[in-house]
Design a protein around this motif. Structure first.
Motif, short mmCIF file in Angstrom:
data_model
loop_
_atom_site.label_atom_id
_atom_site.label_comp_id
_atom_site.label_asym_id
_atom_site.label_seq_id
_atom_site.Cartn_x
_atom_site.Cartn_y
_atom_site.Cartn_z
N LEU A 117 0.84 -1.20 0.00
CA LEU A 117 0.00 0.00 0.00
C LEU A 117 0.87 1.25 0.00
N VAL A 118 1.89 1.25 0.86
CA VAL A 118 2.79 2.40 0.92
C VAL A 118 3.46 2.60 -0.43
N ALA A 119 3.86 1.48 -1.04
CA ALA A 119 4.53 1.57 -2.34
C ALA A 119 3.59 2.20 -3.38
N GLN A 120 2.32 1.88 -3.30
CA GLN A 120 1.37 2.47 -4.25
C GLN A 120 1.19 3.96 -3.99
N ALA A 121 1.20 4.33 -2.70
CA ALA A 121 1.10 5.76 -2.37
C ALA A 121 2.31 6.50 -2.93
N ILE A 122 3.51 5.92 -2.76
CA ILE A 122 4.72 6.57 -3.26
C ILE A 122 4.69 6.64 -4.78
N THR A 123 4.15 5.60 -5.41
CA THR A 123 4.00 5.64 -6.87
C THR A 123 3.11 6.81 -7.28
N GLN A 124 2.03 7.04 -6.52
CA GLN A 124 1.17 8.19 -6.80
C GLN A 124 1.95 9.50 -6.71
N TYR A 125 2.70 9.65 -5.61
CA TYR A 125 3.44 10.91 -5.39
C TYR A 125 4.47 11.15 -6.48
#
Lengths: 300, 532
Positions: B387-395
């Motif tokens: 999930l964190v990785a997906q958030a960082i991908t968004q940023y």
């Protein structure tokens, strides 16, 4: 009525309609299949969000319940998941992935399987032996396990999932074509063609293929629904599609962690859609199989 | 027949009567990952350590407090003397003496099939271990080795007598010590015959599935724990673990998810405990000018070699959003490469989140049109990792970087990481050995004599940072050592060879009538729980 029968387009559809006339469940299934296919095809137009575009996602929109309001003021009809994916959009795109993977893997598996089955039939001898032992080897592994092993070796990704599933599918097609092909080989028209000096290749594709293909076509829809479920299983286990481009199986898997806490929409919605899609295809497939089987047809 | 039925009934009621008070003092705990073995030497994972902590003890406790040693001091720049606790016995009755420490050190240094134990490499600078008398041990090192007590926190003390070793033991650095035949095998530990320690519990059984039963060591030298029996079960599936708690199968389960806490909060029969943990989650960036795996720019350069790009990547990330939305507050936004709340961590300002400034930095570095980057994340290792990785991908996508997120099982991830194929990957690093543990291991140049840079995948090389790190490695004065850590930390945060993300909190869900005081190391042990 006779006026409409004279329409050439409708007349061509007539035998197809006849298959489903009097079978309301199968007809409903057909409608379901068509709707699923349309949604999958038109997802980029229909979906309120492109869930694969990271620019359109925001974790601040995460875990909204159905009818929840997103940061930009729009309403998420079926809620969002933890990273802010709109579930309705994600399901539409997920169907697209699921159908794409299933249709491509079954097509590849079918073409490869049919060709190898025909070659085994025509050539016989050691070529036949090698191909059929390869078939035996392939079908001796449970399909999902085989795909799991392949994905562990080659890594995950949509292309690899298609490849891994196709490997499980070609074998049954090859076996089926060979079985039918062998009985055709004994028939007079093949003997006549051989005496007439027609090349093996031509016999294979012009004589054998049209007569051996129908059982393969009958199991085709069943194979597609099987591939959809297999892809969902692989993605559920985390070895299928990338997590930024979830298919239905991955959406269900993601939502699994949230079921106990009451955030049901994340997995229940894609779960229901998966069930309806597979059910529709299976009902249609059943009808097509019954229709193609004269014995069952006679029993009515 | 009627009589036998009545007898059976009587027996049943008797046994029910006998069982219920006993089970009230049994503590049942569910681990999130299976302990590998009852052998406390080869495996460094948290759960194997947690299990071993019931049975074995160290000279120095994980909290830096005296345990089997009562005091220690440097009697020369290269030798440290430990006074051992008197009146301590192993569970087989043998008294604990200096010889056991020498024996344990020998075993720690001995590589079975070339495989290092938990702190074999870390204790490499130790040249000799001498039993001065029964309750005094001297450790001699090549050069001043100030962090030796931090490393000795991982030396579980075994009984020399239990292994059948008699007389004095002469230490040597490869752990041979003339004892090779006497060392118990992993199987000896797993069957319990060699699992003899001084700890509050004794092994009753250990299964290869990671399940273990323990009974209280009634002769324990310290305060007796409340539970006379401990049952540890390994339940890797998050949902199954919490369901087991709710169903009454377990009293304590470790690592509930943020979602599970919602369920626990609604149920008055259950509660949860949390403590800010010692794990820093961060993204390692390969700063090498020759290129980084999976990172491609239009001009063929490695954008990650430019400090401004790395700062831009950091600035694009909203750490508060991650800890609040994905962890429901059960994580702290990181400001440096060590939990900012841990003793010895320097005071550092919060890291800035500013997308516009990040874009400006990226443009300044010549990457206004962005670049492509593959972010690697283990799928099954860290809480909410994907999930964190997906958030960082968004940023990062918003910053203009074309991110491909690659998640894979830990085993695959580990192999590819070790082979240096990853230009950017997410990683977690614990700090039981002090605030400099991450920067000294992940960012310093490799130097085996000083114990530096064992995992420098960032290829970071800054003279100022290097100087501070090397001085720290041999600094004996605690105050000066802390200054050097602060110096190195400031340099690392300014240069960003990695991007600090957040500090994980340790979580336990448990029955409401249990009071639980967990340690920041996140170990699940029976001694941390008592009934209310």
């Amino acid at each position: 009525m006779s006026a409409s029968m004279s329409e050439p387009g409708l007349r061509r559809l007539e035998p197809f309609r006849a298959i489903f006339r009097g079978y309301p469940a199968a007809a409903a299934g057909l409608v379901g299949v068509v709707i699923c296919a349309l949604i999958a095809l038109l997802a980029p137009v229909l979906a309120p969000q492109n869930p694969f575009n990271q620019n359109e996602l925001d974790i601040m929109n995460g875990l909204l319940p159905p009818m929840g309001e997103m940061m930009d003021g729009s309403v998420s009809l079926l809620g969002t998941d933890a990273v802010g994916r709109d579930i309705l959009s994600a399901v539409m795109y997920g169907m697209r992935t699921s159908l794409l993977v299933a249709i491509l893997s079954v097509s590849i598996g079918m073409v490869v399987g049919v060709v190898l089955g025909l070659v085994a039939t025509m050539r016989g001898g050691w070529v036949d032996a090698i191909i059929m032992r390869a078939v035996d080897l392939t079908v001796s592994f449970p399909g999902v396990l085989l795909a799991l092993m392949l994905l562990a070796v080659f890594g995950s990704g949509v292309d690899k999932v298609i490849f891994a599933l196709a490997i499980g599918i070609w074998a049954q097609n090859a076996r089926l074509v060979r079985a039918v092909g062998l009985s055709e080989m004994k028939k007079d028209y093949i003997a006549a063609a051989r005496i007439g000096g027609i090349s093996d290749l031509r016999i294979m594709f012009h004589f054998l293929l049209p007569n051996a293909i129908s059982p393969v076509l009958v199991i085709l829809p069943m194979a597609i629904s099987g591939a959809i479920v297999a892809e969902a299983t692989l993605s559920f286990l985390g070895v299928g599609v990338p997590i930024t481009e979830p298919s239905l199986g991955l959406l269900i898997s993601n939502g699994n962690d949230y079921l106990l806490s009451g955030r049901w929409w994340i997995s229940v919605v894609p779960g229901l859609v998966l069930v309806l899609m597979v059910l529709s295809i299976n009902v249609v497939a059943d009808r097509l199989r019954d229709h193609a089987n004269p014995y069952l047809q006679a029993k009515g | 027949m009627g009589r036998s039925f009545v007898t059976a009934l009587l027996l049943a009621s008797c046994s029910a009567f006998v069982v219920s008070p006993a089970s009230a003092e049994t503590l049942r705990m569910a681990y999130g990952t299976a302990p590998v073995s009852a052998d406390p030497y080869p495996y460094s994972d948290t759960q194997t350590g947690s299990l071993a902590e019931h049975v074995f003890e160290m000279l120095v406790g994980l909290d830096d407090a005296p345990l089997l040693a009562t005091e220690w001091e440097w009697d020369s720049p290269t030798s440290m003397v430990f006074k051992l606790r008197e009146g301590v016995n192993f569970s087989n009755g043998a008294p604990f003496v200096a010889r056991d420490v020498v024996y344990s050190m020998c075993r720690m240094m001995y590589r079975v099939d070339g495989r290092a134990n938990v702190v074999t490499s870390a204790l490499g600078p130790v040249t000799n271990v001498v039993a001065v008398d029964d309750h005094t041990v001297r450790f001699e090192t090549t050069a001043p080795y100030p962090i030796i007590t931090q490393k000795l926190k991982f030396l579980k003390i075994l009984s020399a007598e239990a292994a059948g070793v008699e007389g004095d033991i002469t230490f040597d650095q490869d752990g041979d010590c003339g004892l090779v035949d006497a060392y118990p095998s992993q199987a000896d530990f797993d069957t319990g015959s060699a699992a003899i320690g001084t700890g509050p519990y004794i092994y009753e059984s250990f299964q290869s599935t990671g399940d273990a039963d323990l009974v209280r060591n009634e002769n324990y030298w310290g305060e007796l724990p409340e539970w006379d029996r401990v049952e540890i079960r390994s339940v890797p599936n998050n949902g199954a673990r919490i369901a087991g708690l709710l169903a009454g199968d377990y009293d304590i389960v470790e690592r509930p998810s943020a979602e599970d806490l919602q369920v626990i909060e609604r149920d008055e029969n259950f509660d949860f405990s949390t403590v800010p943990g010692l794990q820093t989650m961060f993204i390692v960036l390969d700063t090498s000018a020759d290129g980084a795996g999976g990172v491609t720019a239009a001009d063929g350069s490695n954008p990650l070699a430019d400090t401004r790009v790395r700062q831009a990547l950091s600035m694009a990330i909203d750490r508060n959003a991650i800890t609040e939305r994905l962890f429901a507050g059960n994580a702290t936004p990181a400001s440096q490469f060590a939990p900012s709340y841990m003793p010895g961590a320097p005071a550092m300002p919060d890291l800035v989140t500013d997308l516009d400034q990040a874009k400006a930095l990226l443009a300044e570095a010549g990457y206004a049109d962005g670049f492509a980057l593959e972010l690697n994340v283990p799928a099954d290792r860290y809480t909410n990792g994907p999930l964190v990785a997906q958030a960082i991908t968004q940023y990062w996508t918003r910053l203009g970087v074309d991110v491909t997120l690659r998640t894979e099982p830990w085993s695959v991830f580990q192999t590819r990481r070790t082979e240096g194929e990853m230009g950017a990957f997410m990683y977690g690093w614990g700090h039981p050995q002090g605030a400099a543990q991450l920067i000294s291991g992940a960012f310093a140049q490799r130097n085996d004599d000083l114990g530096l840079g064992a995992a420098n995948f960032s290829n970071y090389n800054s003279p100022a940072f290097e100087e501070a790190m090397q001085a720290w490695a041999v600094e004996v004065d605690p105050a000066r050592s802390q200054e050097l850590v602060a110096e190195a930390m400031k340099q690392a945060v300014a240069d960003m060879p990695g991007i600090p993300l957040y500090y994980n909190h340790e979580l336990w869900a448990h029955r409401a009538d249990i009071e639980l005081v967990g340690g920041a190391e996140g170990r699940t042990v029976a001694t941390m729980a008592r009934s209310k």
